[in-house]
Design an enzyme around this catalytic site. Structure first.
Site, PDB file in Angstrom:
ATOM      1  N   ARG B 274       0.863  -1.181   0.000  1.00  0.00           N
ATOM      2  CA  ARG B 274       0.000   0.000   0.000  1.00  0.00           C
ATOM      3  C   ARG B 274       0.898   1.228   0.000  1.00  0.00           C
ATOM      4  O   ARG B 274       1.565   1.510   0.993  1.00  0.00           O
ATOM      5  CB  ARG B 274      -0.909  -0.024   1.230  1.00  0.00           C
ATOM      6  CG  ARG B 274      -1.477   1.339   1.544  1.00  0.00           C
ATOM      7  CD  ARG B 274      -2.563   1.377   2.586  1.00  0.00           C
ATOM      8  NE  ARG B 274      -2.367   0.647   3.811  1.00  0.00           N
ATOM      9  CZ  ARG B 274      -1.705   1.107   4.901  1.00  0.00           C
ATOM     10  NH1 ARG B 274      -1.118   2.272   4.882  1.00  0.00           N
ATOM     11  NH2 ARG B 274      -1.641   0.374   5.979  1.00  0.00           N
ATOM     12  N   HIS B 278      -3.476   4.025   5.038  1.00  0.00           N
ATOM     13  CA  HIS B 278      -4.578   3.055   5.132  1.00  0.00           C
ATOM     14  C   HIS B 278      -5.871   3.716   4.672  1.00  0.00           C
ATOM     15  O   HIS B 278      -6.591   3.214   3.825  1.00  0.00           O
ATOM     16  CB  HIS B 278      -4.707   2.561   6.572  1.00  0.00           C
ATOM     17  CG  HIS B 278      -6.021   1.905   6.874  1.00  0.00           C
ATOM     18  ND1 HIS B 278      -6.396   0.695   6.329  1.00  0.00           N
ATOM     19  CD2 HIS B 278      -7.057   2.310   7.650  1.00  0.00           C
ATOM     20  CE1 HIS B 278      -7.612   0.374   6.764  1.00  0.00           C
ATOM     21  NE2 HIS B 278      -8.033   1.340   7.548  1.00  0.00           N
ATOM     22  N   TYR B 287       4.916   4.972  11.045  1.00  0.00           N
ATOM     23  CA  TYR B 287       5.211   3.559  11.259  1.00  0.00           C
ATOM     24  C   TYR B 287       6.016   2.901  10.142  1.00  0.00           C
ATOM     25  O   TYR B 287       6.288   1.713  10.216  1.00  0.00           O
ATOM     26  CB  TYR B 287       3.914   2.777  11.518  1.00  0.00           C
ATOM     27  CG  TYR B 287       2.843   2.929  10.459  1.00  0.00           C
ATOM     28  CD1 TYR B 287       1.778   3.806  10.656  1.00  0.00           C
ATOM     29  CD2 TYR B 287       2.863   2.184   9.287  1.00  0.00           C
ATOM     30  CE1 TYR B 287       0.779   3.955   9.712  1.00  0.00           C
ATOM     31  CE2 TYR B 287       1.862   2.319   8.335  1.00  0.00           C
ATOM     32  CZ  TYR B 287       0.831   3.204   8.549  1.00  0.00           C
ATOM     33  OH  TYR B 287      -0.160   3.353   7.612  1.00  0.00           O
TER      34      TYR B 287
END
Lengths: 329, 380
Positions: B274, B278, B287
């Site tokens: 990705r 998100h 992260y």
């Protein structure tokens, strides 16, 4: 007319059989529903007569039972799911409240889920933990679900068939302690002549006060009314049948006439059906009430150990005590 | 988890490899053979290669427009598919008209391949409706937000396909369930694997392993490669380069054909990434490190197909320019239509609660309508 005296469990069995006969898209699915006929034998003999594709023994996973029923319903089937016991429904709770209840809404009416979820509920059979609960309020609180329960064999036979032919998703609570109680059932009665599924039933007419009950507590309420009659008080007993939606017009008519109402259910009282009924009756019948609406319910504790359940469950004495309080106001 | 490996060109690949038919440099690999002897390849016409490219560019462009609309406050939230175009277009184009798909909430590329007006999910993310295409007409179910729930729906549907006698031949029906790497931790996904195995359901489980479940990396979901789980449920699992549209097409087509001919389920793990957040509410810089993102940029699904088309002289600047222009026009049209989407009539929120209606909902609807009407002419 083929009227037979059979018990409530057998009436459900006959109703399921007739539904399977009438519509090839009806399938029954659950744990042990096939060869065993269900742990209460409600589906006894159905797999033998209709085959393993119509009466499906599933893996042991409640979310799987309901989740695959959603897919089968999208495909055009009418699944009738059995959850083995009330306290086992929670692994399937996500599928029921997030998916079954909402897919029709989410899809703007394009997807219909004519699913019936059968749940034996309530106590009084001396069972261990998770086998005696009354989780109806969780489901009645969820828009998109209809929630019903039967209290006698005739209603059981009719209501299970009505639930299966309905396009609405329906949680069908079965009063397990009443499975063995008998009554007359007209097995030839046409479904078209049945009462609307959401219609309450006046189980005993009366004029002094209204007792509201459903499922396993209808018998307790009727017993209490019979005892009260000996003391000269004629209590009206209303069997709600449908917990969502509730047939309020029938209730309001009765309470406006009697002036007093007592709600009886096994589930904990806090935020239970009784709380909602009391609020609605107060809103609609305030000027007719001679006393506050009172509740006789289970306590706000986890369902207790079986040797204590007779103290937990509302019984005739607790109901009559509440009636006395309603008259003492 | 085992460290990854490198292919001959020095590109990172997961330990154990994957099916790949087009390298990140645009080199065509004739066929790929897996350990069980299965051979995967595609035989596209020149025009089909070009149309696949058009699909990839179009869904990326539409997705980019959605991200822009969200940033401008026109959408409440958006789940971007950036980086996952090949997994979605490859699998989506492998579906036949009679097949049924059960998406999660990121499958805008598959939705496009199913012939649904790409504006449809925008109603959901703009907040004017809950989605609302007809799953029966397009054979693409509603988006599912709760992670993994739809895999059971797909499984039940696939059981119904079998019960209807619609498997066994090449004209049979198959079902595909989409989900992500995070969903594999859900009990319901595991239950769907159990059910599908036990009932030999005609289903393909298509896991887009995009490496992160919001911020949680794959290591927080599993200690074994996801495709290997299938063995425990009694059906094959296969890993494919999810950034390779040819390989995802080939693997999905084969798995769907196995399902439709009665050979049961397959789990496909499309190994991808990705590239964005998100959802638009997320901050991936918290992260993951930029070098990781850069390494995946080098494997971009569109770049590699473009390199292939160029090397093979199947397309030139005229074609690429025309595709960009057409996709841009589609995006502009979409933007205009999204901005013109009317807010729902408030009273319509009472619609479709029950197929047969409810006296309680009807009473509330009437009361609401009377209340609304009481403000008419009052300046509210």
């Amino acid at each position: 007319m083929m009227t037979e005296t059979i018990n409530l469990g057998k009436a459900l069995n006959h109703g399921l059989r007739r539904a399977l006969e009438n519509d090839p898209k009806v399938v029954i699915m659950g744990e042990d529903v096939g060869k065993l006929g269900g742990v209460f034998r409600i589906t006894d003999g159905l797999q033998k007569d209709f085959g393993e594709d119509r009466v499906i023994d599933t893996p042991l996973a409640e979310a799987g039972i309901i989740g695959t029923a959603v897919g089968l319903a999208i495909r055009g089937y009418r699944p009738v799911c059995e959850i083995q016991f009330d306290g086992f429904v929670f692994p399937a709770y996500n599928q029921i409240v997030s998916q079954v209840a909402k897919m029709h809404y989410r899809s703007k009416g394009n997807v219909r889920l004519p699913i019936v979820i059968r749940i034996p509920f309530g106590g009084g059979i001396g069972a261990v933990e998770h086998h005696s609960e009354s989780p109806e309020a969780y489901f009645a609180h969820t828009p998109g679900l209809k929630v019903v329960t039967c209290a006698n064999p005739a209603d059981a036979y009719s209501m299970i068939q009505q639930a299966i032919t309905s396009d609405d998703p329906i949680v069908f609570f079965e009063p397990k302690r009443r499975y063995w109680e008998k009554g007359a059932v007209d097995l030839d009665a046409p479904l078209s002549g049945a009462f609307p599924l959401h219609a309450a039933r006046v189980a005993r007419p009366g004029s002094a006060a209204t007792l509201l009950a459903y499922g396993p507590m209808v018998k307790v309420a009727l017993d209490a009314a019979a005892a009260a009659a000996e003391d000269g008080r004629e209590l009206e007993v209303i069997d709600l049948r449908s917990l969502s939606p509730v047939d309020y017009p029938t209730i309001f008519e009765s309470v406006k006439r009697t002036g007093r109402a007592v709600v009886v259910h096994e589930a904990p009282g806090n935020l239970g059906l009784g709380a909602e009924l009391a609020a609605r009756i107060t809103e609609e019948c305030f000027y007719s009430l001679e006393a506050p609406v009172l509740r006789v319910t289970g306590y706000d504790i986890p369902y207790p150990a079986a040797r204590a359940e007779e103290e937990y469950l509302p019984d005739l004495d607790r109901v009559l005590d509440a009636v006395d309080r309603a008259f003492g106001w | 988890m085992a460290k990854g490996e490198r292919d001959k060109a020095g590109n990172d690949v997961p330990a154990g490899g994957f099916v790949q038919l087009l390298t990140p440099d645009g080199e065509r690999i004739d066929s790929a053979t897996t350990a069980d002897g299965s051979i995967y390849t595609v035989d596209f016409s020149d025009e089909e290669y070009r149309e696949l490219y058009r699909d990839l560019v179009t869904v990326r462009r539409l997705d980019a427009e959605a991200v822009a609309l969200q940033r401008q406050g026109e959408l409440g939230i958006w789940a971007s598919l950036l980086g996952q175009e090949a997994a979605q277009v490859g699998s989506g184009r492998a579906l036949r008209p009679q097949d049924m798909a059960f998406p999660t909430y990121r499958e805008h590329g598959v939705l496009y391949c199913r012939g649904i007006d790409p504006i449809m999910p925008f109603g959901l993310f703009r907040g004017v409706d809950q989605g609302g295409w007809d799953p029966n007409e397009f054979r693409f179910n509603t988006y599912t937000i709760v992670i993994g729930s739809q895999t059971l729906h797909a499984t039940g549907y696939a059981m119904g396909v079998t019960m209807d006698g619609k498997t066994g031949g090449t004209d049979g029906e198959a079902v595909i369930a989409y989900f992500g790497d995070g969903a594999t931790s859900q009990g319901e996904v595991n239950e769907s694997f159990v059910w599908s195995g036990v009932f030999n359901a005609p289903i393909v489980f298509f896991c887009q392993n995009n490496q992160y479940a919001i911020s949680e990396p794959l290591e927080r979901q599993t200690r074994v490669p996801l495709y290997q789980r299938a063995g425990g449920y009694g059906f094959p699992g296969i890993r494919v380069d999810g950034n390779d549209v040819l390989a995802t097409y080939a693997v999905t087509r084969a798995a769907l054909d196995n399902a439709r001919t009665g050979q049961g389920p397959t789990l496909i793990e499309a190994y991808t990434y990705r590239m964005g957040a998100h959802t638009s509410s997320d901050d991936p810089t918290r992260y993951r490190i930029s070098s990781e993102v850069e390494s995946w940029k080098a494997k971009d699904p569109i770049k590699r197909l473009k390199a292939f088309l160029t090397k093979q002289q199947l397309a030139g600047d005229d074609f690429f320019g025309e595709v960009d222009e057409t996709a841009g026009a589609l995006a502009l049209d979409l933007r205009e239509r999204v901005l013109a989407m009317p807010d729902p009539q408030p009273v319509a929120m009472f619609d479709h609660v029950y197929p047969n209606g409810s006296p309680e909902v009807a009473a509330q609807r009437n009361a609401f309508a009377r209340y609304q009407a009481s403000f008419e002419g009052s300046g509210h």
